[in-house]
Motif scaffolding. Structure first.
Motif, PDB file in Angstrom:
ATOM      1  N   PHE A 132      21.794  -4.138 -35.691  1.00 58.99           N
ATOM      2  CA  PHE A 132      21.819  -4.013 -37.144  1.00 58.99           C
ATOM      3  C   PHE A 132      20.520  -3.406 -37.661  1.00 58.99           C
ATOM      4  O   PHE A 132      20.523  -2.472 -38.463  1.00 58.99           O
ATOM      5  N   ALA A 133      19.378  -3.928 -37.225  1.00 59.58           N
ATOM      6  CA  ALA A 133      18.090  -3.419 -37.696  1.00 59.58           C
ATOM      7  C   ALA A 133      17.901  -1.961 -37.288  1.00 59.58           C
ATOM      8  O   ALA A 133      17.376  -1.152 -38.063  1.00 59.58           O
ATOM      9  N   ALA A 179      14.112  -9.318 -40.430  1.00 59.19           N
ATOM     10  CA  ALA A 179      14.113 -10.619 -41.102  1.00 59.19           C
ATOM     11  C   ALA A 179      15.476 -10.897 -41.726  1.00 59.19           C
ATOM     12  O   ALA A 179      16.004 -12.006 -41.639  1.00 59.19           O
ATOM     13  N   TYR A 180      16.059  -9.870 -42.354  1.00 52.06           N
ATOM     14  CA  TYR A 180      17.381 -10.016 -42.958  1.00 52.06           C
ATOM     15  C   TYR A 180      18.417 -10.359 -41.876  1.00 52.06           C
ATOM     16  O   TYR A 180      19.226 -11.285 -42.020  1.00 52.06           O
ATOM     17  N   ALA A 181      18.384  -9.590 -40.780  1.00 52.39           N
ATOM     18  CA  ALA A 181      19.340  -9.821 -39.697  1.00 52.39           C
ATOM     19  C   ALA A 181      19.113 -11.180 -39.039  1.00 52.39           C
ATOM     20  O   ALA A 181      20.064 -11.876 -38.675  1.00 52.39           O
ATOM     21  N   ALA A 182      17.831 -11.578 -38.882  1.00 56.67           N
ATOM     22  CA  ALA A 182      17.531 -12.881 -38.284  1.00 56.67           C
ATOM     23  C   ALA A 182      18.053 -14.015 -39.159  1.00 56.67           C
ATOM     24  O   ALA A 182      18.518 -15.044 -38.658  1.00 56.67           O
ATOM     25  N   GLY A 216      19.551 -12.937 -45.703  1.00 55.14           N
ATOM     26  CA  GLY A 216      20.346 -12.875 -44.482  1.00 55.14           C
ATOM     27  C   GLY A 216      21.090 -14.163 -44.215  1.00 55.14           C
ATOM     28  O   GLY A 216      22.243 -14.148 -43.759  1.00 55.14           O
ATOM     29  N   ILE A 217      20.437 -15.308 -44.478  1.00 56.54           N
ATOM     30  CA  ILE A 217      21.113 -16.601 -44.294  1.00 56.54           C
ATOM     31  C   ILE A 217      22.367 -16.675 -45.168  1.00 56.54           C
ATOM     32  O   ILE A 217      23.406 -17.182 -44.737  1.00 56.54           O
ATOM     33  N   LEU A 218      22.287 -16.150 -46.380  1.00 55.46           N
ATOM     34  CA  LEU A 218      23.428 -16.193 -47.296  1.00 55.46           C
ATOM     35  C   LEU A 218      24.587 -15.318 -46.829  1.00 55.46           C
ATOM     36  O   LEU A 218      25.703 -15.447 -47.336  1.00 55.46           O
ATOM     37  N   THR A 219      24.339 -14.437 -45.861  1.00 59.48           N
ATOM     38  CA  THR A 219      25.388 -13.534 -45.390  1.00 59.48           C
ATOM     39  C   THR A 219      26.600 -14.289 -44.867  1.00 59.48           C
ATOM     40  O   THR A 219      27.723 -13.787 -44.922  1.00 59.48           O
ATOM     41  N   ALA A 278      26.828  -3.575 -39.415  1.00 55.13           N
ATOM     42  CA  ALA A 278      25.769  -2.791 -40.049  1.00 55.13           C
ATOM     43  C   ALA A 278      26.111  -2.293 -41.443  1.00 55.13           C
ATOM     44  O   ALA A 278      25.224  -2.211 -42.297  1.00 55.13           O
ATOM     45  N   PRO A 279      27.382  -1.898 -41.765  1.00 59.24           N
ATOM     46  CA  PRO A 279      27.647  -1.407 -43.114  1.00 59.24           C
ATOM     47  C   PRO A 279      27.549  -2.461 -44.203  1.00 59.24           C
ATOM     48  O   PRO A 279      27.619  -2.124 -45.374  1.00 59.24           O
TER      49      PRO A 279
END
Length: 576
Positions: free
Chosen positions: A50-51, A160-163, A11-14, A131-132
């Motif tokens: 998102f989650a 966790a990904y979204a956070a 998620g940080i890499l997003t 979200a997509p």
């Protein structure tokens, strides 16, 4: 815990990923507001939305995706109003009272300061747009949920990904706020900043509305994290991970299943080549459980060894069970599986696992996966993926000698596989590539996918290695693309000896004639088993088709397949 950390880091890499670009204008439009009352609630709204949307997608499938499209439309309207109020403060006064109140509230034009509730609402809208987005790590989470069933664990991973993404956006937002404050103090340019932000928001709305967030922005992005994310997945969740422990005698054993594995074979929806096998009927036998699905090229390439071991050792007490766990819907059809079993020459029992019960019983995650069970019902060894056949046969022989209390003749099995069953080339640089938008990567047609709706697709002027494109009228859905007019084509710039494509005929069962080319010419000697030298072939069944096998030096080639009549169903490319 490891997967949780991996999801958070992904998620940080997003922030570096192309899919975040349409979201940034909406986030930075709040950068001049107090972070606790504006930025933090906005990011919280993004994370929760998102989650929630992603969790619903794992449960509800297509209906949730369509519902999210309505949510995206509503979010675009909301942000359109927000952008206009930033750009033209006088315009808000001319709008009707409800929209004036909403626009002024969201753009923080009142003197009371930012509202936590309104910022959270804005975050919900941003989350619907975000979200997509998907990458390999998010794909791993969603695939696991689809195969193992949605659960609270899945939602925690998605959070966790979204956070992680919210963490990187928080740092950017805090830094952006300082920059904006400095600009205001030195230039007194608050009104111009508002207008610039308004233009950025409206540009983001236009980009999302016309699909540019999935098309042009992907190609214009300065950095893509998919490669780094995939390396993280491969590093911490490798496909050939043996996960070995040691018993007191120093012999490798599996650490995943310490109880009676035979009882876990219950749950098949049908049996082929055999009446239903029970734990009682298998007691005292050495059992090889092979998880496979008939359109999987990795499974097909391991079949010659499974079949050879069955033929050689069945009289010594070896039982082979092929657990057919489907990936695509057509692989749930018993008639399709029975035909594939006949065509592939599989003679041992095959358990159809349409409900994924046996898959979940073994906590399995791979096609193919081989579990070696001793005469007492315990897994003593397992291997995921292709290869390591000599070691696998040693385990078969050792377990049989242990069960029969006598040695076997020392002779390794010789396998000479041909066609699609032949081992992959060492110079394969192209990855498995899905045609359906849910797991598609490296799609290069201008404007991206028109999800779940018909679109006239075009090919770009040039394809880079491992990019692919659609041409003509297609309906692209989550797992499948259907050609709706003659001359519909798929192009792929690949680097491999073999190119395969999972295809199905028209929905009414009518065969589909096609022609393939390499670099614009007939393949000649480089044709596959399902094409001739001129490149012609016919889709008659739902299965994997080998279309190209290069005979000379492997190099980058541009593949094109043109379907001469409409109706073909395309699923996935694989290479070897």
């Amino acid at each position: 815990m490891l997967l949780l950390l991996l999801a958070y880091f992904g998620g940080i890499l997003t922030i570096l990923s192309p899919c975040i670009l349409p979201v940034l204008p909406f986030v930075f439009a709040r950068s001049d507001q107090p972070f606790r009352k504006s930025g933090l609630p906005l990011l919280a709204g993004m994370v929760v939305t998102f989650a929630l949307i992603a969790s619903l997608a794992t449960v509800g499938g297509g209906w949730a995706i369509r519902a999210n499209q309505f949510g995206r439309a509503a979010a675009l309207v909301l942000f359109g109003i927000f952008g206009l109020t930033l750009l033209f403060s006088s315009l808000a006064e001319r709008l009707s009272r409800p929209f004036v109140r909403l626009g002024n509230s969201l753009s923080q034009t009142s003197g009371e300061g930012p509202s936590v509730a309104n910022s959270f609402l804005l975050g919900i809208g941003t989350g619907l747009l975000w979200a997509p987005c998907a990458g390999p790590i998010l794909g791993l989470i969603l695939t696991g949920a689809a195969l193992g069933g949605a659960s609270a664990h899945t939602t925690v991973l998605l959070l966790a990904y979204a956070a992680g993404a919210a963490t990187s956006l928080t740092l950017a937002l805090l830094a952006g706020g300082r920059v904006f404050s400095a600009m205001k103090r030195s230039l007194g340019a608050e009104e111009w900043i508002r207008r610039i932000l308004g233009v950025a928001v409206l540009a983001g709305v236009v980009a999302v509305a016309f699909g540019l967030d999935r098309g042009v922005l992907t190609r214009l992005s300065l950095a893509s994290t998919s490669g780094l994310e995939q390396r993280l997945v491969d590093r911490f969740h490798p496909q050939n991970d043996q996960m070995m422990a040691r018993n007191p005698q120093g012999t490798p054993v599996s650490s995943e299943m310490t109880g009676d594995a035979l009882s876990q074979i219950n749950g098949a929806t049908a049996w082929i080549n055999s009446p239903p096998l029970t734990p009682e009927s298998l007691r005292g036998k050495v059992v090889l459980v092979d998880f496979w699905t008939y359109s999987c090229i990795n499974c097909i390439r391991s079949l010659p060894y499974i079949k050879a071991w069955y033929a050689k050792y069945k009289d010594d007490g070896l039982v082979v069970i092929g657990v057919h766990t489907p990936e695509f819907p057509f692989e749930k059809d018993e008639a399709n599986v029975q035909k594939a079993v006949r065509d592939l020459g599989v003679l041992y029992p095959v358990a159809m696992d349409n409900d994924y019960r046996i898959w979940r019983n073994f906590n399995n995650q791979y096609w193919p996966a081989h579990y070696f069970i001793d005469a007492t019902g315990h897994v003593r060894y397992h291997h995921f993926g292709e290869g390591n056949y000599d070691e696998s046969e040693k385990w078969i022989r050792g377990l049989l000698e242990e069960a029969n209390h006598k040695p076997l003749p020392d002779a390794a099995t010789q396998v000479a596989a041909t066609g699609a069953e032949a081992a992959a080339s060492d110079d394969t640089q192209s990855p498995e590539t899905y045609i359906g938008y849910e797991r598609a990567q490296n799609f290069a047609s201008p404007d991206g996918f028109n999800q779940d709706d018909v679109q006239l697709y075009r090919v770009p002027a040039k394809l880079q290695k491992n990019q692919w494109a659609l041409e003509g009228n297609w309906l692209d859905e989550g797992q499948i693309a259907t050609s709706l007019a003659p001359a519909g084509s798929i192009l792929y710039r690949f680097h491999a000896r073999d190119l395969h494509l999972v295809l199905g005929p028209a929905k009414d069962g009518k065969p589909i004639r096609f022609r393939v080319t390499l670099d614009g010419k007939a393949p000649g000697a480089d044709h596959g088993v399902d094409t001739d030298a001129e490149g012609y072939g016919t889709v008659t069944d739902n299965r994997l088709y080998q279309l190209i096998r290069q005979q000379g030096a492997i190099q980058d080639r541009t593949f094109r397949i043109e379907f001469l009549v409409p109706g073909v169903q395309a699923y996935a490319f694989t290479f070897g």
